[in-house]
Design an enzyme around this catalytic site. Sequence first.
Site, PDB file in Angstrom:
ATOM      1  CG  HIS A 166      -1.635   1.255   1.453  1.00  0.00           C
ATOM      2  ND1 HIS A 166      -3.152   1.474   1.126  1.00  0.00           N
ATOM      3  CD2 HIS A 166      -1.314   2.390   1.949  1.00  0.00           C
ATOM      4  CE1 HIS A 166      -3.653   2.679   1.197  1.00  0.00           C
ATOM      5  NE2 HIS A 166      -2.583   3.327   1.856  1.00  0.00           N
ATOM      6  CD  GLU A 167       1.732   3.998   3.824  1.00  0.00           C
ATOM      7  OE1 GLU A 167       2.195   4.876   2.996  1.00  0.00           O
ATOM      8  OE2 GLU A 167       0.654   3.682   4.290  1.00  0.00           O
TER       9      GLU A 167
ATOM     10  CG  HIS B 188       0.716   6.391  -0.576  1.00  0.00           C
ATOM     11  ND1 HIS B 188      -0.549   7.281  -1.091  1.00  0.00           N
ATOM     12  CD2 HIS B 188       0.256   5.802   0.677  1.00  0.00           C
ATOM     13  CE1 HIS B 188      -1.500   7.042  -0.465  1.00  0.00           C
ATOM     14  NE2 HIS B 188      -1.247   6.258   0.830  1.00  0.00           N
TER      15      HIS B 188
ATOM     16  CG  HIS C 221       0.285   9.208  -6.903  1.00  0.00           C
ATOM     17  ND1 HIS C 221      -0.969   9.382  -5.999  1.00  0.00           N
ATOM     18  CD2 HIS C 221       0.385   9.917  -7.827  1.00  0.00           C
ATOM     19  CE1 HIS C 221      -1.725  10.237  -6.519  1.00  0.00           C
ATOM     20  NE2 HIS C 221      -1.088  10.457  -7.674  1.00  0.00           N
TER      21      HIS C 221
END
Length: 674
Positions: A464-465, A468, A471
């Site tokens: 998940h992290e 980011h 991104h």
Amino acid sequence: MTENPFFEASTLVYELPPFAEIREEHYLPAFERGMAEQLAEIAAIAGDEAAPSFDNTLVALERSGELLGRVRVVFDNQAGSDGTEVLDEVEAKVSPLLAAHHDAIHLDRALFARIEELYGRRDGLGLDGESLRLLERRHADFVRSGARLGEAEQARLRELNSELAALGTTFQQNVNAATRAAALVLDSAEELAGLSEGAIAAAAANAEVLGHPGKYVLSLKSTSSQPELAQLRDRSVRERLMAASLGRAADTNGPLAIRMAGLRAERAALLGHASHAAYVVADETAGTVGAVDSLLRSLVAPGVANARREAAELAAAAAEDGITELAAHDWAYYSERVRQTSYEVDEAALRPYFELERVLRDGVFFAANLAYGVTFTERPDLTAYHPQARVFEVFEEDGTPLGLFIGDFHARASKRGGAWMDSLVTQSALTGRRPVVLNNLNVPSPAPGEPALLTWFELRTLFHEFGHALHGLFSDVRYPQFSGTSVPRDFVEFPSQVNEMWAVRPEVLANYARHHETGEPLPAELVAKMKAAEGFGQGFRTVEYLAATLLDWAWHTVAVGEEIADAEEFEARALAEAGLAVAAVPPRYRSAYFQHVFSSGYSAAYYAYIWSEVLDADTVRWFDTNGRSVRESGELFRRELLARGFSRDPLESFRAVVGREPDTAPLLARRGLA
């Protein structure tokens, strides 16, 4: 380099901050000088005798605050990942100063007059799409910050912002202190029966570090539920651990939550909004309170019904041990028993296949290469902010350097709870900078000589992290304002949630899920059982999330002047009115340690996770069914969405990928709510 390393731009690769030279005493002078320099730059822009133009106003504003930006990103990360009493003092002093600095810029009438003049004739300026969006967004930011208020109203707004900034810092520091103080200290290994040998050894090592030699310490994670609850056999130990978790910071932060909610309500009214929630949502992709309320309320009844079905199964299992009433500290333990009995999946048996280093290189990095073509090379020659933080250089498929990724995966006493991503250097064509991003997790450090084995939750969090991080790394915009994750709160979690899908994609799972001792792959039958068990526990996960979300919503829809006598009573009433007063399923975060909404920018926006999950579930389905290869799909997702940041409407980016409006059906199916 001058005596203060922040006073000049870093000469290191990618402008990586010179961590080896940075000391605690450098921060405050750099903040003070950085704010002074930017205010001088703002005065020059506002006082420019030349007529306002895009370049002498908007571009100049984008270029302002270089020193302040450098110190702020480094300090914010270090205060969270390696905090000290000195840094706490600096943070307490600087937070209200930064709020005042923000107001000094956004309430500058001469500067706003130039922006408003340009905004009024924006259609005739001949701006390209991204430049026009910058003008429109900057204008909106100034209006939302109170630029059109009268003198008296602006004076009150400054007071509100300053006090809220100080309270938010105090709230965060109280949570950190209370979480450390509430760590559960145990006298014997027998009390930890059910945990693996490695986990028991880690608890002993943790006790040594925290000053309890010969004992065992379970440090708390940021959420209400603690991972050890699933394995601890001793019910009294489970009860003590849950009580420690749920009771954190109640005395210190309950009154702060009441005060902050009242101040936010007053500020929203001052700015023309019915509530703080209305103020926040007006600038998110959701747009209106009604849109958020409709989604959340529609999920409550099916979520609670699902949780009650699960509770009945768990109660039957608990009854076998003579337990007549299932409590919150029992839920995870009997969930694990039912999972093992019904699906023959033992989370503890999975951990040997999820060794951190292998998951990182052969899972997380492998998936990024599979979808986007990028590769990662560790750079031990580059110094990060802590010895546990590691630096990797990222390269495009053709070998072109892209940026740096810093991974800081282990828990320590100086790190706040939870997991997060930060950008130390943001990509921008205007500045010519390439990205430097980092991930912080809180995986317990293993005993010396032992591998770090991940729980399934920790593994998903790692993916998940890293979503980011991608991104930020893939940002390809002109203006810093739009770079990377600088998107609305209810969109920012979408790319990171999409990245979780790689954890279970067959070609990725087969590459990393190998036994850390034997090298044997995760057995196919165990994979099949994992997939069969995926729906189990969705009731719990939905209800604990919705309880926290609607708790946030309750705090931030209070009316101006509404009296709240006691935070815990307010919380209990809010959950009951929402239909979420399920005693055995406490909110993921209770008010007193709900850092997301009282100190981390998610106030009235914790709904963002479920809002983003609508887009996430739909996009995962798109990846599976669009007929393209993984690499082709990844390139489209990167080019049209990840790279765009906030340079265009995020929902336009979503439509550019998927080809239509979002569909809620995949989310409802995923959560067992269809």
